[in-house]
Design a protein around this motif. Sequence first.
Motif, PDB file in Angstrom:
ATOM      1  N   SER A 165       0.820  -1.218   0.000  1.00 52.00           N
ATOM      2  CA  SER A 165       0.000   0.000   0.000  1.00 52.00           C
ATOM      3  C   SER A 165       0.847   1.258   0.000  1.00 52.00           C
ATOM      4  CB  SER A 165      -0.925   0.007   1.223  1.00 52.00           C
ATOM      5  OG  SER A 165      -0.182   0.172   2.422  1.00 52.00           O
ATOM      6  N   GLN A 166       2.156   1.113   0.209  1.00 56.19           N
ATOM      7  CA  GLN A 166       3.053   2.267   0.239  1.00 56.19           C
ATOM      8  C   GLN A 166       3.957   2.337  -0.995  1.00 56.19           C
ATOM      9  OE1 GLN A 166       4.635   3.224   4.373  1.00 56.19           O
ATOM     10  NE2 GLN A 166       3.961   1.117   4.691  1.00 56.19           N
ATOM     11  N   GLY A 167       3.573   1.629  -2.039  1.00 57.37           N
ATOM     12  CA  GLY A 167       4.274   1.787  -3.303  1.00 57.37           C
ATOM     13  C   GLY A 167       5.368   0.796  -3.600  1.00 57.37           C
ATOM     14  N   ALA A 168       5.540  -0.245  -2.781  1.00 61.58           N
ATOM     15  CA  ALA A 168       6.586  -1.236  -3.035  1.00 61.58           C
ATOM     16  C   ALA A 168       6.261  -2.045  -4.287  1.00 61.58           C
ATOM     17  CB  ALA A 168       6.743  -2.170  -1.845  1.00 61.58           C
ATOM     18  N   ASP A 169       7.272  -2.274  -5.117  1.00 67.06           N
ATOM     19  CA  ASP A 169       7.103  -3.098  -6.321  1.00 67.06           C
ATOM     20  C   ASP A 169       7.256  -4.579  -5.991  1.00 67.06           C
ATOM     21  OD1 ASP A 169       7.008  -0.887  -8.424  1.00 67.06           O
ATOM     22  OD2 ASP A 169       8.889  -0.444  -7.390  1.00 67.06           O
ATOM     23  N   PHE A 170       8.174  -4.867  -5.089  1.00 67.47           N
ATOM     24  CA  PHE A 170       8.375  -6.222  -4.583  1.00 67.47           C
ATOM     25  C   PHE A 170       8.337  -6.168  -3.058  1.00 67.47           C
ATOM     26  CE2 PHE A 170      10.508  -6.337  -8.694  1.00 67.47           C
ATOM     27  CZ  PHE A 170      10.118  -7.570  -9.218  1.00 67.47           C
ATOM     28  N   VAL A 171       7.826  -7.224  -2.450  1.00 68.40           N
ATOM     29  CA  VAL A 171       7.864  -7.372  -0.995  1.00 68.40           C
ATOM     30  C   VAL A 171       8.536  -8.703  -0.703  1.00 68.40           C
ATOM     31  CG1 VAL A 171       6.534  -7.428   1.132  1.00 68.40           C
ATOM     32  CG2 VAL A 171       5.715  -6.061  -0.783  1.00 68.40           C
ATOM     33  N   ALA A 172       9.598  -8.677   0.086  1.00 65.06           N
ATOM     34  CA  ALA A 172      10.378  -9.898   0.330  1.00 65.06           C
ATOM     35  C   ALA A 172      10.797  -9.945   1.790  1.00 65.06           C
ATOM     36  CB  ALA A 172      11.613  -9.925  -0.574  1.00 65.06           C
ATOM     37  N   GLY A 173      10.425 -11.005   2.481  1.00 63.87           N
ATOM     38  CA  GLY A 173      10.797 -11.074   3.885  1.00 63.87           C
ATOM     39  C   GLY A 173      10.530 -12.424   4.501  1.00 63.87           C
ATOM     40  N   GLU A 174      10.487 -12.425   5.822  1.00 64.09           N
ATOM     41  CA  GLU A 174      10.429 -13.655   6.611  1.00 64.09           C
ATOM     42  C   GLU A 174       9.031 -13.878   7.187  1.00 64.09           C
ATOM     43  OE1 GLU A 174      10.945 -16.965   8.060  1.00 64.09           O
ATOM     44  OE2 GLU A 174      12.795 -16.125   7.229  1.00 64.09           O
ATOM     45  N   GLY A 175       8.543 -15.120   7.067  1.00 67.47           N
ATOM     46  CA  GLY A 175       7.229 -15.467   7.585  1.00 67.47           C
ATOM     47  C   GLY A 175       7.268 -16.364   8.806  1.00 67.47           C
ATOM     48  N   GLN A 176       8.420 -16.474   9.466  1.00 67.45           N
ATOM     49  CA  GLN A 176       8.549 -17.380  10.615  1.00 67.45           C
ATOM     50  C   GLN A 176       7.554 -17.063  11.721  1.00 67.45           C
ATOM     51  OE1 GLN A 176      10.386 -16.121  13.699  1.00 67.45           O
ATOM     52  NE2 GLN A 176       9.537 -17.938  14.719  1.00 67.45           N
TER      53      GLN A 176
ATOM     54  N   GLY B 159      16.697 -21.897  15.164  1.00 68.37           N
ATOM     55  CA  GLY B 159      17.194 -21.173  13.999  1.00 68.37           C
ATOM     56  C   GLY B 159      16.682 -21.643  12.655  1.00 68.37           C
ATOM     57  N   GLY B 160      15.789 -22.576  12.584  1.00 69.92           N
ATOM     58  CA  GLY B 160      15.280 -22.991  11.279  1.00 69.92           C
ATOM     59  C   GLY B 160      14.534 -24.306  11.351  1.00 69.92           C
ATOM     60  N   PRO B 161      13.823 -24.675  10.281  1.00 76.45           N
ATOM     61  CA  PRO B 161      13.699 -23.916   9.035  1.00 76.45           C
ATOM     62  C   PRO B 161      12.782 -22.717   9.202  1.00 76.45           C
ATOM     63  CG  PRO B 161      12.237 -25.798   8.972  1.00 76.45           C
ATOM     64  CD  PRO B 161      13.025 -25.919  10.245  1.00 76.45           C
ATOM     65  N   SER B 162      12.861 -21.806   8.228  1.00 72.85           N
ATOM     66  CA  SER B 162      12.001 -20.641   8.262  1.00 72.85           C
ATOM     67  C   SER B 162      11.266 -20.538   6.931  1.00 72.85           C
ATOM     68  CB  SER B 162      12.817 -19.381   8.562  1.00 72.85           C
ATOM     69  OG  SER B 162      13.899 -19.245   7.658  1.00 72.85           O
ATOM     70  N   LEU B 163      10.669 -19.385   6.675  1.00 70.20           N
ATOM     71  CA  LEU B 163       9.746 -19.285   5.551  1.00 70.20           C
ATOM     72  C   LEU B 163       9.950 -17.974   4.807  1.00 70.20           C
ATOM     73  CD1 LEU B 163       7.161 -20.152   3.988  1.00 70.20           C
ATOM     74  CD2 LEU B 163       5.843 -19.105   5.823  1.00 70.20           C
ATOM     75  N   GLY B 164      10.384 -18.045   3.569  1.00 70.60           N
ATOM     76  CA  GLY B 164      10.563 -16.846   2.765  1.00 70.60           C
ATOM     77  C   GLY B 164       9.281 -16.443   2.057  1.00 70.60           C
ATOM     78  N   LEU B 165       8.908 -15.178   2.183  1.00 72.46           N
ATOM     79  CA  LEU B 165       7.726 -14.633   1.519  1.00 72.46           C
ATOM     80  C   LEU B 165       8.174 -13.674   0.430  1.00 72.46           C
ATOM     81  CD1 LEU B 165       5.544 -13.805   4.679  1.00 72.46           C
ATOM     82  CD2 LEU B 165       5.671 -15.959   3.393  1.00 72.46           C
ATOM     83  N   LEU B 166       7.605 -13.813  -0.757  1.00 75.23           N
ATOM     84  CA  LEU B 166       7.990 -12.958  -1.878  1.00 75.23           C
ATOM     85  C   LEU B 166       6.775 -12.678  -2.747  1.00 75.23           C
ATOM     86  CD1 LEU B 166      10.002 -11.495  -3.696  1.00 75.23           C
ATOM     87  CD2 LEU B 166      10.639 -13.689  -4.696  1.00 75.23           C
ATOM     88  N   GLY B 167       6.511 -11.400  -2.971  1.00 70.76           N
ATOM     89  CA  GLY B 167       5.387 -11.014  -3.814  1.00 70.76           C
ATOM     90  C   GLY B 167       5.723  -9.792  -4.642  1.00 70.76           C
ATOM     91  N   SER B 168       4.843  -9.492  -5.599  1.00 72.15           N
ATOM     92  CA  SER B 168       5.067  -8.338  -6.477  1.00 72.15           C
ATOM     93  C   SER B 168       3.730  -7.806  -6.965  1.00 72.15           C
ATOM     94  CB  SER B 168       5.938  -8.731  -7.671  1.00 72.15           C
ATOM     95  OG  SER B 168       5.184  -9.489  -8.608  1.00 72.15           O
TER      96      SER B 168
END
Length: 443
Positions: free
Chosen positions: A252-263, A272-281
Amino acid sequence: MRYLPHTPEDIEAMLQVVGAKSLDDLFATIPPDSRLKRDLDLPQPLTEWELNQLMDEMAASMASSPKYKVFLGAGSYNHFIPSTVPFLMGRSEFVTAYTPYQPEVSQGTLQYIYEFQTLVSKLLGIDVVTASHYNGGTALAESLLIACRSKKKKVAAVSSLVNPMYRRILKTYFESTGIDVVELPYLPDGRTDLSALDGLADVGAVAVQSPNFFGCLEDLQGFADKSHEKGAFLIASFTEALAFGLFKSPGSQGADFVAGEGQSLGVPQSYGGPSLGLLGSTEKLVRNLPGRLIGKTVDLDGQRGFVMTLATREQHIRREKASSNICSNQSLCSLAAVIYMASVGGTGIRELAKLNYDKAEYLKGQLKKAGFKIPFETQTFNEFVVEFPEGFDKTYQKLLDKKIVAGLPLVKYYPEMKNHYLMCVTETLTKADMDDLLGEIKS
């Protein structure tokens, strides 16, 4: 407890089938000088209850034990997980990494991935989300690569307040790409210096983490506007997904890609793991996303069905056309996330985020009242930086001896921040826990 059920007779029968005379014959391809020629130095065997007792004693000595009070985040967060998550995850049809190429036998798996994509896209405020990635750091690296290649530019600008572990991953990813990674400095208010972009040329991507490593919220809209002026994509990174239950989403703030952690979404810390990578566009960039996307359709009878709609990885298309060589995802962790989000619900996530915010603000305020310096006045979520007096490292060790982990010393990652500690509070810590910490620090 699991055990090896094979009797000597079973072993002999199996050896005959494979044409081996002994178990040693199975290792004939290993050079003799690489084999251990003595028994392993192991303690005497224990009964099942003795072993359980030993494991309980060892677990109690770890900082993740309930006996410890841990005020530590920095990319991995301790949250309560509803019982629905481990219960449903334990169903045998879910405990698999099988890639659902054949939709006619994979409708359950395909549906939960579809639901995962839908719920995460709503949380992040972005059009489309992939089926998941290894962790937040690799998701960020993939998005930066895609952005620079799409723009045909050779510079990626990355905030110095992106998680240091993520920046190490970026260094490895970009070492042989010909793309320069330039770090943007931070300001006295604990946020990234937006003006540092003015002196950069040939920038294809700008990556900013919010909340950043200091817990401070960044001006993502300002970075989006500046990035687009320079003809670059803005990539919004994050390590604490629950923040978007309370604050504006990156999309909602203009990001073209959003990439981060979903742990934080139902995945235990697990040392320390496993964890979960989140990626959208945004939707117009969907064909640049790595991994795969699941879509919903109807069959010839008009019944709802789910299929793998898009896969841009090299396993499916020509290598030179692939956006990534990632060929797997964190399917079990993404299942945990979708069960967690469905269990907690939108209202629950908002209330949970508010609870986390309020608890962290309480501790921050009490530390400030006790005379300790809070160097950054910028709004924070979950975690914040506090400056303790010289010699606090000795107090820190005494607290560890009392099973209290008083945050993360920042000097290792930011040499200029001696005596600064990153403190984190989630809903798992009580007011009594925080008051105990304050009492120990002031004593």
